[in-house]
Design a protein around this motif. Sequence first.
Motif, PDB file in Angstrom:
ATOM      1  N   ILE A  13      -6.283  -0.673 -14.588  1.00 33.87           N
ATOM      2  CA  ILE A  13      -7.487  -1.445 -15.189  1.00 33.87           C
ATOM      3  C   ILE A  13      -7.725  -0.861 -16.077  1.00 33.87           C
ATOM      4  O   ILE A  13      -7.664   0.658 -16.290  1.00 33.87           O
ATOM      5  CB  ILE A  13      -8.327  -1.990 -14.227  1.00 33.87           C
ATOM      6  N   THR A  14      -8.605  -1.520 -17.063  1.00 29.82           N
ATOM      7  CA  THR A  14      -9.370  -0.564 -18.072  1.00 29.82           C
ATOM      8  C   THR A  14     -10.830  -0.476 -17.611  1.00 29.82           C
ATOM      9  O   THR A  14     -11.117  -1.201 -16.628  1.00 29.82           O
ATOM     10  CB  THR A  14      -9.331  -1.153 -19.408  1.00 29.82           C
ATOM     11  N   ARG A  59      -9.644   5.962 -10.216  1.00 34.91           N
ATOM     12  CA  ARG A  59      -8.100   6.113  -9.841  1.00 34.91           C
ATOM     13  C   ARG A  59      -7.439   4.958 -10.734  1.00 34.91           C
ATOM     14  O   ARG A  59      -6.438   5.435 -11.130  1.00 34.91           O
ATOM     15  CB  ARG A  59      -8.089   6.100  -8.332  1.00 34.91           C
ATOM     16  N   LEU A  60      -7.980   3.942 -10.659  1.00 40.20           N
ATOM     17  CA  LEU A  60      -7.234   2.710 -11.022  1.00 40.20           C
ATOM     18  C   LEU A  60      -7.144   2.973 -12.756  1.00 40.20           C
ATOM     19  O   LEU A  60      -5.996   2.726 -13.300  1.00 40.20           O
ATOM     20  CB  LEU A  60      -7.564   1.425 -10.749  1.00 40.20           C
ATOM     21  N   LYS A 103      -3.575  -3.783  -6.145  1.00 41.25           N
ATOM     22  CA  LYS A 103      -4.662  -2.772  -6.336  1.00 41.25           C
ATOM     23  C   LYS A 103      -5.939  -3.555  -6.844  1.00 41.25           C
ATOM     24  O   LYS A 103      -6.998  -3.301  -6.467  1.00 41.25           O
ATOM     25  CB  LYS A 103      -4.081  -1.797  -7.524  1.00 41.25           C
ATOM     26  N   ARG A 104      -5.720  -4.404  -7.644  1.00 41.23           N
ATOM     27  CA  ARG A 104      -6.813  -5.254  -8.020  1.00 41.23           C
ATOM     28  C   ARG A 104      -7.532  -6.044  -7.068  1.00 41.23           C
ATOM     29  O   ARG A 104      -8.843  -6.069  -6.995  1.00 41.23           O
ATOM     30  CB  ARG A 104      -6.443  -6.191  -9.156  1.00 41.23           C
ATOM     31  N   ALA A 105      -6.956  -6.578  -6.116  1.00 43.24           N
ATOM     32  CA  ALA A 105      -7.282  -7.256  -4.998  1.00 43.24           C
ATOM     33  C   ALA A 105      -8.494  -6.445  -4.066  1.00 43.24           C
ATOM     34  O   ALA A 105      -9.598  -6.669  -3.653  1.00 43.24           O
ATOM     35  CB  ALA A 105      -6.438  -7.978  -4.082  1.00 43.24           C
ATOM     36  N   ILE A 106      -7.619  -5.027  -4.083  1.00 45.08           N
ATOM     37  CA  ILE A 106      -8.490  -4.243  -3.408  1.00 45.08           C
ATOM     38  C   ILE A 106      -9.784  -3.819  -4.027  1.00 45.08           C
ATOM     39  O   ILE A 106     -10.834  -3.744  -3.334  1.00 45.08           O
ATOM     40  CB  ILE A 106      -7.662  -2.928  -2.892  1.00 45.08           C
ATOM     41  N   GLU A 108      -6.336   2.393  -0.692  1.00 43.95           N
ATOM     42  CA  GLU A 108      -5.027   2.043  -0.438  1.00 43.95           C
ATOM     43  C   GLU A 108      -4.551   2.583   0.828  1.00 43.95           C
ATOM     44  O   GLU A 108      -3.660   1.816   1.743  1.00 43.95           O
ATOM     45  CB  GLU A 108      -4.262   2.641  -1.558  1.00 43.95           C
ATOM     46  N   ALA A 109      -5.028   3.715   1.317  1.00 40.75           N
ATOM     47  CA  ALA A 109      -4.420   4.174   2.641  1.00 40.75           C
ATOM     48  C   ALA A 109      -5.013   3.444   3.504  1.00 40.75           C
ATOM     49  O   ALA A 109      -4.309   3.071   4.461  1.00 40.75           O
ATOM     50  CB  ALA A 109      -4.991   5.659   2.772  1.00 40.75           C
TER      51      ALA A 109
END
Length: 972
Positions: A512-513, A505-506, A213-216, A443-444
């Motif tokens: 993440i913060t 969203r994250l 997720k962080r990479a995205i 993500e999709a």
Amino acid sequence: MAATLDSFLTGTNAAFIAELYARYLGDPATVDASWVTYFSGLQEDGGAVLDELRGASWAPSDAGVIGRGDGDGGGAPSPIPTGTAGGSFGADQVRAATKDSLSALMMIRAYRVRGHLIARFDPLGLEGNTHHPELDPKTYGFTEADMDRPIFINHVLGLETATLREIVQVLRETYCGSIGVEFMHIMEPEEKAWIQRRIEGIRNQTQFTLKGKRAIYQRLVEADGFEKFLDVKYTGTKRFGLDGGESMIPALEQILKRGSQLGIKEVVLGMPHRGRLNVLAGIMCKPYVAIFSEFQGIASSPGDVHGSGDVKYHLGTSADRVFDGNTIHLSLAANPSHLEAVNPVVLGKVRAKQNERNDEARHQVMGLLMHGDAAFAGQGLVPETLDLSQLRGYRTGGTIHLIVNNQIGFTTSPAQSRSSPYPSDVAKGIQAPIFHVNGDDPEAVVHVARIATEFRQEFKRDVVIDLFCYRRHGHNEADEPMFTQPIMYRTIGGHPTTRELYARRLIKEGAITEEEAGRMVADFRARLEQEFEAAPGYKPNRADWLEGVWKGLVQFSGEEELRDDDTAVPIKVLREVGAAISRPPENFNVNRKILRQMDAKRKMIESGEGIDWGTAEALAFGSLLVEGTRVRLSGQDSGRGTFSHRHCVLVDQDTEERYFPLSEIRKGQATFEVMDSPLSEAGVLGYEYGYSLADPQTLVLWEAQFGDFANGAQVIIDQFIASGESKWLRMSSIVLLLPHGHEGQGPEHSSARPERYLQLCAEDNMQVVNLTTPANYFHALRRQMRRNFRKPLIVMAPKSLLRHKLVTSGLRDMAGGTGFQRVLPETDDLVADKKVRRVILCSGKVYYDLWQARRDAGIDDVALVRVEQLYPWPRNTLVKQLRRYSGAEVVWCQEEPANMGYWTFVFPRLDNILVELSGNKATRPVYAGRPAAASPATGMAKVHQKEQARLVEGALTAALKSLQQPFLRKTG
Ligand SMILES: Cc1ncc(C[n+]2csc(CCOP(=O)(O)OP(=O)(O)O)c2C)c(N)n1
């Protein structure tokens, strides 16, 4: 008509049909005979539903497995009660249970086919529906009361038994969320089943790890941050920003990463303007400092490299990237503004690179094409290129297409832009699966990029990602979109960026913060600031164009005419090749006429005399092959040859087996490929040009059926062949064979329009020839590959001269001491040079008409000089020739109308020579030929003959005065 289940089981009468079908399954005798016929004819689709009930196409253990389906199953016992199973169920119960299951399966099937119609892939929420009757349980006879009743669906969707409510929920998640999948049009059951398995088991979602997720997110930070930075630093400068479509960057990253895991070692990318700077930086790792320096007007190549250069959003580049220890080489093709024109070029490059690597499985090198939505739907090159995808001579193992569907083309809305619902619809014709995905769900997007890559590697077929997004600004940054799309742009004005949405969203997920999300943005911006500061001092230090397979070749400079390239071949080798092309294969039933031709060839080779055009071509090809140079010829009907003169493919008259004499010269020779191409000009020529870009050691030829048709590929000629080296430092040795000649075949089969090519000629960019002897053709072909630089060669190829008794050469004209001749001087005995009254310069077939007429009329004071190479213009050689005939008047004769052919090209150049020779006395070249005309040739054979005779006679005998003024309109 073949029945498909989709055509009626998903319709409004589905409930009734399901009831009937259930009965039929229990006992065919209980339904009307007409229905028995119908149901029994359902074949694949009907079988698929039945199979699902019997537990064939889905097994829970398959979830997430990437690979082919596990056969057609069918062995598992059906849990549907059957009337004969122990006798515990009555016929009505059996029917009711079967009917429920069938109805549910029909609905499931409807979601697979039509689920995308109510999917939510428009980030702006302006497009799309929320309801479709075929996706409504009511259509299948279910009521609200049925929603919580368990139904047996035998592991379809990974559920053995589920309530209707659960089934619908799973279907909506899988088929109607951020992703809409179109795959039920695919005819290959294995491919369809693979996609179904790949998406249904996981509800069409990947559960990304925190790291993922962080990479995205980081990718979005960079994509978004770079555009914003450019916007601030170079406000109003055209950059065709990706703003609104930033998810393309993590998608590309995923394709490369997953691809490298699955064996891809090299990717050739082609893309339009939109987001190109972002791709150059983020994917191709072009230093930001280099891009900034180009914004500041600094050239992109070192100063010692010649060329016009190009705008920064057209430039190509290459890079090596490493993913998890796997290195993948990337090359982004340079392209012109002409949208989609780069597509076939990319595929040709891919094919050449696959050959270079012996990648016969086409597993290691892949094409990746990006497109705009309007261009993908509108440009004819798109289907032309898609059509190449599965053809033997052109296939590349599947291309991944990514459409940046920002829902607008410049100012034009989709309703004006295409007749089909999606821009991707044209790809359905080649059975490509299509993934529509909401760009605001990164993500999709990454998820479908992954599946697309896996599909390509598994099945070696094209696949399309339709990245549904929007365009935040105008077409370019100076454009005002509110003029034309006010509603959309009001919505966009209030719409957060993809990065902002994903950050939220994250943060909500706790991945993440808020500070981290902000810090990543600030850090990236600080990095860009640093690179921006360094830009004024940046110096490009290499032009990455003569590396790898191009090593040893140089950029041409100097005077072309002074070159004397060694193209001769020892007689022994010519005889060896000649033997191969005249030797009928054993145990092979060769056509009788061709046997006779082969025999004639054998005699030509043995005697060393009378070598015709086709044989000279074969000798050129064959001699290159034995020297280790590959030959690839493609064009419509090129194997036989449009004029039945080539026959480099023999066809067994009993078995239709093919035999290629040029592949059988000797062991260890290079490979010879000849392809009958699809009926496309731009697509195939673009492809062959691309091939030549990636492989300077193959003689690549494209042949037009008749030269006229090449203007269907004008974009490839203008934008790539003529100017590619100057713009992008990319050389090509492509040869265009363009059958040409005024022979009474009408407006479209006469002229290859040489004037088009000549107008494009400058700075030694290419060669244009119209040859009159087989030997000169032989040398011209060999010269292409025997130089230390590469230039395109345009050949006005013969038609009637292929069989003309005077158009022959001897083997000695190709052997030691011979070479290409730019000009062919007078061959006959005439009066002394000084007494020659007129010298006629000409090019191509008309020479033979002039020669014959001169002989018939017994004229001996008119000399004929053939200009075999029109460009580079052989000025020195012509000066020498004209100096011989110092007392002669100079006439240019051509059979093409005066506004076509060579005259407007030749006149100033010839005039320049005459001025030099006559010491500025006003001696001007005079034109003898057809007057200017709208159409290249008459459609009437008799008129043609008259015109031809008149122009030949005029050239030989008419007074200069009467030859003047070919551009004046005739009156009266
Ligand atoms: C063959 C061709 N025709 C016209 C143009 C002019 N033009 C440049 S961009 C553009 C719109 C492209 O729309 P789309 O394909 O949706 O890409 P987008 O710019 O929206 O990303 C047009 C018509 C062009 N570049 N190429």
